[in-house]
Scaffold this active site. Structure first.
Site, PDB file in Angstrom:
ATOM      1  N   CYS A  40       9.940  -5.197   2.826  1.00 21.41           N
ATOM      2  CA  CYS A  40      10.127  -5.896   4.094  1.00 21.41           C
ATOM      3  C   CYS A  40       9.458  -5.068   5.205  1.00 21.41           C
ATOM      4  CB  CYS A  40      11.575  -6.111   4.500  1.00 21.41           C
ATOM      5  SG  CYS A  40      12.514  -7.060   3.305  1.00 21.41           S
ATOM      6  N   ARG A  89       4.201  -5.239   2.860  1.00 20.59           N
ATOM      7  CA  ARG A  89       5.547  -4.813   2.487  1.00 20.59           C
ATOM      8  C   ARG A  89       6.407  -5.962   1.969  1.00 20.59           C
ATOM      9  NH1 ARG A  89       6.647   0.107   4.398  1.00 20.59           N
ATOM     10  NH2 ARG A  89       8.852  -0.275   4.113  1.00 20.59           N
ATOM     11  N   TRP A 126      10.634  -9.436   1.748  1.00 15.68           N
ATOM     12  CA  TRP A 126      10.538  -9.438   0.290  1.00 15.68           C
ATOM     13  C   TRP A 126      11.984  -9.594  -0.166  1.00 15.68           C
ATOM     14  CZ3 TRP A 126      12.403  -6.730  -3.935  1.00 15.68           C
ATOM     15  CH2 TRP A 126      11.707  -6.901  -5.139  1.00 15.68           C
ATOM     16  N   ASN A 147      15.495  -3.781   6.769  1.00 14.69           N
ATOM     17  CA  ASN A 147      14.709  -3.523   5.562  1.00 14.69           C
ATOM     18  C   ASN A 147      15.572  -2.614   4.683  1.00 14.69           C
ATOM     19  OD1 ASN A 147      11.939  -1.200   5.056  1.00 14.69           O
ATOM     20  ND2 ASN A 147      12.830  -2.622   3.640  1.00 14.69           N
ATOM     21  N   GLY A 148      15.939  -3.095   3.485  1.00 12.51           N
ATOM     22  CA  GLY A 148      16.780  -2.280   2.602  1.00 12.51           C
ATOM     23  C   GLY A 148      17.868  -3.130   1.962  1.00 12.51           C
ATOM     24  N   GLU A 203      -4.102   1.075 -16.709  1.00 14.32           N
ATOM     25  CA  GLU A 203      -4.318   0.736 -15.300  1.00 14.32           C
ATOM     26  C   GLU A 203      -5.185  -0.532 -15.178  1.00 14.32           C
ATOM     27  OE1 GLU A 203      -3.045   1.388 -12.586  1.00 14.32           O
ATOM     28  OE2 GLU A 203      -4.532   0.932 -11.067  1.00 14.32           O
ATOM     29  N   LYS A 228      -3.953  -3.923 -13.284  1.00 13.57           N
ATOM     30  CA  LYS A 228      -4.685  -4.538 -12.176  1.00 13.57           C
ATOM     31  C   LYS A 228      -4.856  -6.035 -12.434  1.00 13.57           C
ATOM     32  CE  LYS A 228      -4.392  -2.354  -9.614  1.00 13.57           C
ATOM     33  NZ  LYS A 228      -3.750  -1.103  -9.658  1.00 13.57           N
ATOM     34  N   GLU A 262      -1.494  -7.916 -12.138  1.00  7.26           N
ATOM     35  CA  GLU A 262      -0.981  -7.957 -10.764  1.00  7.26           C
ATOM     36  C   GLU A 262      -1.627  -9.051  -9.935  1.00  7.26           C
ATOM     37  OE1 GLU A 262       0.212  -3.574  -9.135  1.00  7.26           O
ATOM     38  OE2 GLU A 262      -1.884  -3.837  -9.670  1.00  7.26           O
ATOM     39  N   HIS A 299      -1.872  -1.114 -35.235  1.00 12.28           N
ATOM     40  CA  HIS A 299      -0.433  -1.169 -35.495  1.00 12.28           C
ATOM     41  C   HIS A 299       0.231  -2.328 -34.760  1.00 12.28           C
ATOM     42  CE1 HIS A 299      -0.742   2.595 -37.608  1.00 12.28           C
ATOM     43  NE2 HIS A 299      -1.373   3.125 -36.563  1.00 12.28           N
ATOM     44  N   LYS A 338       3.840  -3.750  -1.609  1.00  7.71           N
ATOM     45  CA  LYS A 338       3.117  -2.477  -1.707  1.00  7.71           C
ATOM     46  C   LYS A 338       4.068  -1.289  -1.724  1.00  7.71           C
ATOM     47  CE  LYS A 338      -0.955  -0.254  -0.978  1.00  7.71           C
ATOM     48  NZ  LYS A 338      -1.375  -0.276  -2.381  1.00  7.71           N
TER      49      LYS A 338
HETATM   50  C1  G6P Z   1       4.362  -1.049  -6.140  1.00 10.38           C
HETATM   51  C2  G6P Z   1       2.909  -1.311  -5.811  1.00 10.38           C
HETATM   52  C3  G6P Z   1       2.023  -0.545  -6.792  1.00 10.38           C
HETATM   53  C4  G6P Z   1       2.364   0.943  -6.768  1.00 10.38           C
HETATM   54  C5  G6P Z   1       3.853   1.172  -7.038  1.00 10.38           C
HETATM   55  C6  G6P Z   1       4.244   2.610  -6.754  1.00 10.38           C
HETATM   56  O1  G6P Z   1       4.685  -1.640  -7.351  1.00 10.38           O
HETATM   57  O2  G6P Z   1       2.625  -2.694  -5.872  1.00 10.38           O
HETATM   58  O3  G6P Z   1       0.669  -0.712  -6.427  1.00 10.38           O
HETATM   59  O4  G6P Z   1       1.615   1.602  -7.732  1.00 10.38           O
HETATM   60  O5  G6P Z   1       4.644   0.354  -6.174  1.00 10.38           O
HETATM   61  O6  G6P Z   1       4.069   2.861  -5.390  1.00 10.38           O
HETATM   62  P1  G6P Z   1       3.824   4.274  -4.756  1.00 10.38           P
HETATM   63  O7  G6P Z   1       3.679   3.999  -3.276  1.00 10.38           O
HETATM   64  O8  G6P Z   1       5.031   5.099  -5.064  1.00 10.38           O
HETATM   65  O9  G6P Z   1       2.596   4.838  -5.334  1.00 10.38           O
END
Ligand code: G6P
Length: 615
Positions: A2, A27, A75, A101-102, A488, A492, A495, A511, A610
């Site tokens: 948020c 956020r 969020w 926020n929280g 990774e 990506k 996501e 396996h 994020k």
């Molecule tokens: C969220 C974001 C990811 C990020 C993860 C950890 O899931 O969408 O992109 O890798 O949080 O975030 P941080 O800020 O701790 O790297």
């Protein structure tokens, strides 16, 4: 998660809050709302959807007037995203306004108590409970708003960044934080409140960051007074000068922040090692490591705790630290580590990796490790973030603001910092020869130029994206240092395109995942020139025999894989230990273009945020 924005001063609050919310949409972006007070009426507008949807609503519903206001982009945690559950929330009397926020964990008990005393609730949120609790305290104790907020927060369990105002006293905003970030921009007779400084950087470079368990009373035209929530003691106000500028948080001609950030990587990596990698003198200078060298050298092991993409950077670091510095490493999902009752001793070093520096699980892992006496080192991007402050020492990645929700430059710069650390420790331990060390420095210095070269494959990656954009599954394979890169790459794609993808160590394919392979399955294989190259080529043969479609990430000039694969993407040659920095680039571009071609919202993928400040 948020984003919250508030304003009090001489300007119209509306445009400042709306533009600020747009910058904080990373956020959370499932619903948004704004409350403006013009001295007579309180105008509230809320809607499901993005800040742009809120703008449309406001234009139809309320006059854009008022010099005090609060806005929120959400969020969802408690209650589905809709206009009723979105913030701001108003107390039963209609007098008090809050954004939050929280999570208030004990909200259910507090709600029952308030209901028994006649309070009613419109939404399913914990936030509406908090504003009515504040109202209840204010009436019962007959105290001012600031005091009521303080008393109420002492009854609350959970995490919060809040801003509250009272219609009856529109020259004052009360803010407080525990576990969620909160910054205040200090202008000339005006104040800006936000989850980070981006909403106010064009108005002021002076900011105050609230610490956990602090609250502040902000008075228009006057001052900001910070107090401890627990005991009301006064705290000195420390005004920081902001280092970011507007350019850094704009798209700069790119269609999306993600693409901009992918292309920023040569500069970002350079900024990460600038001043730390001194090739001619053959030294690495990192104050946080230097000052705590004994802790690192005496460590039984290094534990790395992180989430998401940062966790993948941690996995790459495991290879580098063990390979170069010969220090045992364990990489942990922070969310599992914190609840597992792990064995941690005073001789352990915990490295917490986090782009935002705010991830709740990573913060909790840090607190746990500290409570057991371990030395905790942070690798963060956001300067002054909670994790940066909570750790004993650390190193910033200096990647600049990352706004696209899917992390790109944060990943490669995290790997850069961790590589510098591993090299520095290897030198101190004598586990790397002087010539090998120099060779690494030379190669690392060449990485930005090589990333630039890898980015030149953009056009051919676009074609590959077009060929496979409509499939439902992808496999990503890599070995050694490039196994985390496969993870990774898959993350990506998931996501931002919502295509199911899995990353696997190439040899593990037989396996299980091999059962999935048929002529419809694209498999991205990282097959650059490393000591495992021949083994990976054998894996490619196995895929080919089962008619899988092979997209090979290969070293420039490779012939063997080119003959076997359906597509190849070339990257420049480098050391195996540095190869993740190059091999990641085509995977970022591939997922980006597939998502764009599918018409997905690349910068704000559904359900994600994020900065994950809730568990
Ligand atoms: C969220 C974001 C990811 C990020 C993860 C950890 O899931 O969408 O992109 O890798 O949080 O975030 P941080 O800020 O701790 O790297």
């Amino acid at each position: 998660m948020c984003g919250i924005v508030g304003y009090i001063g001489h300007r119209e609050a509306y445009p400042i809050i709306i533009e600020g919310l747009k910058r904080l949409e990373y956020r959370g972006y499932d619903s948004a709302g704004i409350a403006l007070f013009d001295g007579t009426s309180l105008n509230v507008s809320k809607t499901k959807g993005k800040v742009a949807d809120l703008e449309n609503c406001v234009q139809q519903e309320i006059p854009n007037l008022g010099h005090i206001g609060l806005g929120h982009t959400r969020w969802a945690t408690h209650g589905v995203p809709n206009s009723v559950n979105s913030h701001p929330h108003i107390s039963n009397s209609g007098e008090l306004v809050i954004i939050h926020n929280g999570i208030i964990e004990n909200y259910a008990a507090l709600k029952q108590e308030l209901i028994s005393r006649g309070y009613t609730f419109k939404s399913d949120t914990d936030t509406e409970v908090l504003i009515n609790l504040i109202e209840d305290v204010k009436k019962k104790e007959n105290v001012k708003l600031g005091k009521a907020v303080q008393i109420a927060l002492n009854q609350v369990i959970g995490a919060y960044a809040i801003a509250v105002f009272d219609k009856a006293k529109p020259d004052e905003i009360i803010i407080a934080r525990l576990g969620s970030p909160l910054a205040v921009g200090i202008g000339e007779n005006e104040f800006f409140i936000a989850s980070d400084a981006s909403p106010f950087i064009e108005f002021t470079k002076n900011a105050v960051y609230l610490e956990d368990e602090e609250m502040a009373i902000i008075r228009e035209g006057k001052d900001i007074k910070i107090r401890k929530i627990k005991d009301d003691s006064l705290v000195d106000t420390y005004v920081q000068e902001l280092q970011i500028n507007l350019e850094q948080i704009e798209k700069g001609g790119f269609d999306h922040f993600m693409l901009k950030e992918i292309f920023e990587q040569p500069k970002a990596i350079n900024d990460t090692y600038r001043g730390r990698l001194l090739r001619e003198e053959a030294i690495i200078k990192m104050a946080g490591v230097e000052d705590n060298m004994k802790k690192f050298l005496n460590a039984n092991r290094i534990i790395i705790a992180a989430c998401g993409t940062s966790w993948h950077a941690g996995l790459v670091a495991e290879y580098i630290f063990e390979d170069l510095a010969r220090i045992p490493v364990e990489v942990e999902y922070a969310s599992e580590f914190r609840y597992r009752n792990p064995v941690i001793t005073e001789n352990d070093v915990l490295i917490a990796i986090s782009q935002s520096g705010e991830t709740a699980d990573t913060l909790a892992a840090i607190k746990l490790a500290k409570s057991k006496g371990a030395f905790v080192f942070g690798v963060c991007n956001v300067v002054g973030s909670s994790i940066a402050r909570e750790t004993h020492a650390g190193a910033y990645t200096h990647a600049g603001p990352e706004i696209g929700v899917a992390s790109t430059k944060a990943f490669t710069t995290q790997i850069t910092v961790l590589t510098l650390m591993a090299l520095r420790l290897a030198r101190a331990k004598g586990t790397i020869s002087s010539s090998d060390f120099r060779h690494h420095l030379l190669e690392l210095e060449m990485i930005p130029k090589k990333v630039e070269k890898a980015l030149k494959a953009e056009a051919s990656i676009k074609e590959i994206a077009y060929t496979y954009k409509d499939v439902s599954n992808f496999l990503y394979l890599g070995r050694g240092y490039n196994f985390p890169v496969a993870l990774e790459g898959a993350l990506k794609l998931k996501e931002i395109s919502y295509i199911h993808a899995e990353g696997y160590p190439a040899a593990e394919m037989k396996h299980g995942p091999i059962a999935l392979i048929d002529e419809n399955m694209p498999i991205v294989v990282i097959a650059t020139k490393t000591p495992h190259y021949e083994k990976v080529v054998s894996n490619i043969q196995e895929i080919k025999s089962r008619k899988g479609k092979i997209i090979g990430i290969v070293t420039e000039g490779d012939k063997t894989v080119r003959e076997l694969a359906d597509h190849v993407i070339e990257v420049p040659e480098t050391l195996e230990s540095l190869s993740p920095l190059l091999n990641t680039i085509p995977l970022q571009l591939l997922s980006y273009y597939i998502a764009v071609m599918l018409g997905k919202n690349v910068d704000q993928p559904r359900n994600l945020a994020k900065s994950v400040t809730v568990e």
